[in-house]
Design a protein around this motif. Structure first.
Motif, PDB file in Angstrom:
ATOM      1  N   LYS A  69     -20.928  33.685 -54.237  1.00 25.55           N
ATOM      2  CA  LYS A  69     -21.664  34.130 -53.073  1.00 25.55           C
ATOM      3  C   LYS A  69     -23.171  34.374 -52.976  1.00 25.55           C
ATOM      4  O   LYS A  69     -24.144  33.729 -52.899  1.00 25.55           O
ATOM      5  N   ASP A  70     -23.098  35.377 -53.081  1.00 24.46           N
ATOM      6  CA  ASP A  70     -24.706  36.114 -53.655  1.00 24.46           C
ATOM      7  C   ASP A  70     -24.674  35.542 -54.388  1.00 24.46           C
ATOM      8  O   ASP A  70     -26.310  35.781 -54.867  1.00 24.46           O
ATOM      9  N   ILE A  72     -25.696  32.451 -56.352  1.00 23.57           N
ATOM     10  CA  ILE A  72     -26.050  30.867 -55.621  1.00 23.57           C
ATOM     11  C   ILE A  72     -27.166  31.019 -54.732  1.00 23.57           C
ATOM     12  O   ILE A  72     -28.219  30.448 -54.792  1.00 23.57           O
ATOM     13  N   LYS A  73     -27.131  31.377 -53.110  1.00 23.15           N
ATOM     14  CA  LYS A  73     -28.246  32.876 -52.417  1.00 23.15           C
ATOM     15  C   LYS A  73     -30.471  32.256 -52.914  1.00 23.15           C
ATOM     16  O   LYS A  73     -30.304  31.558 -53.225  1.00 23.15           O
ATOM     17  N   ALA A 163     -25.022  25.988 -58.330  1.00 22.70           N
ATOM     18  CA  ALA A 163     -23.591  26.699 -58.062  1.00 22.70           C
ATOM     19  C   ALA A 163     -22.702  26.489 -59.383  1.00 22.70           C
ATOM     20  O   ALA A 163     -22.075  27.547 -59.783  1.00 22.70           O
ATOM     21  N   ARG A 170     -22.427  34.860 -62.454  1.00 22.34           N
ATOM     22  CA  ARG A 170     -21.871  36.369 -61.477  1.00 22.34           C
ATOM     23  C   ARG A 170     -20.284  37.142 -62.729  1.00 22.34           C
ATOM     24  O   ARG A 170     -20.279  36.512 -63.428  1.00 22.34           O
TER      25      ARG A 170
END
Length: 186
Positions: A69-70, A72-73, A163, A170
């Motif tokens: 989540k962190d 992809i932003k 994505a 990640r």
């Protein structure tokens, strides 16, 4: 830098400017380069690599660990901003700077590239003929609405790319063999 800042804004502006300069250089080189599938592929790869830098910068801000989540932003933010800049650039250039011959050249190159790709994938001749007829009959003018629709299409493509890149960069922090997300609170 703030812990919660989004480096995608900075990278989006940098990548947008880089892609505009890239397009200007290719325009100066000539129509054969402007419509080259190989150069478009290289441009896409460069765009993706530069998009990774935003995610890596955010990873560094978070101490070397980053979840999906962190990650992809900032990557997607980079693509949102840079592709908006390119959409505006393309609208201005194709509306006010190019002549009609360039639109015809664009159509010609697109038809040749499509026929080559379809033959490469062994499409039936009827399908090739149908695709080429559709391309020949298509309207190639760049309007505000067509530029906006292309921008939205690019956002879908770039979300998928974001994505994939987020999964690649990640790195979850591990505590005693258990990831931080799975650790039970005492």
């Amino acid at each position: 830098m703030q812990q919660n800042s989004n480096p995608g804004i900075k990278w989006g502006l940098l990548v947008g400017l880089a892609m505009i300069v890239w397009n200007i250089l290719i325009w100066v080189a000539g129509p054969d380069y402007l419509f080259s599938l190989n150069l478009k592929f290289v441009q896409f790869v460069v765009w993706a690599v530069l998009g990774i830098f935003a995610g890596l910068e955010r990873k560094k801000q978070l101490g070397g660990y980053i979840g999906f989540k962190d990650a992809i932003k900032p990557i997607f933010t980079t693509f949102v901003i840079s592709s908006l800049m390119i959409a505006v650039y393309n609208y201005v250039v194709f509306t006010y700077m190019y002549d009609n011959n360039l639109m015809e050249l664009s159509k010609k190159h697109l038809m040749e590239d499509t026929a080559w790709l379809l033959r490469k994938f062994k499409a039936p001749q009827e399908e090739i003929d149908k695709q080429l007829k559709d391309l020949k009959d298509a309207d190639y003018r760049v309007t505000i609405s067509s530029a906006f629709i292309d921008y939205l299409r690019n956002l879908i493509k770039f979300f998928v790319v974001s994505a994939i890149l987020a999964v690649i960069i990640r790195k979850k922090q591990v505590f005693g063999g258990v990831s931080e997300m799975n650790r039970k609170n005492p």
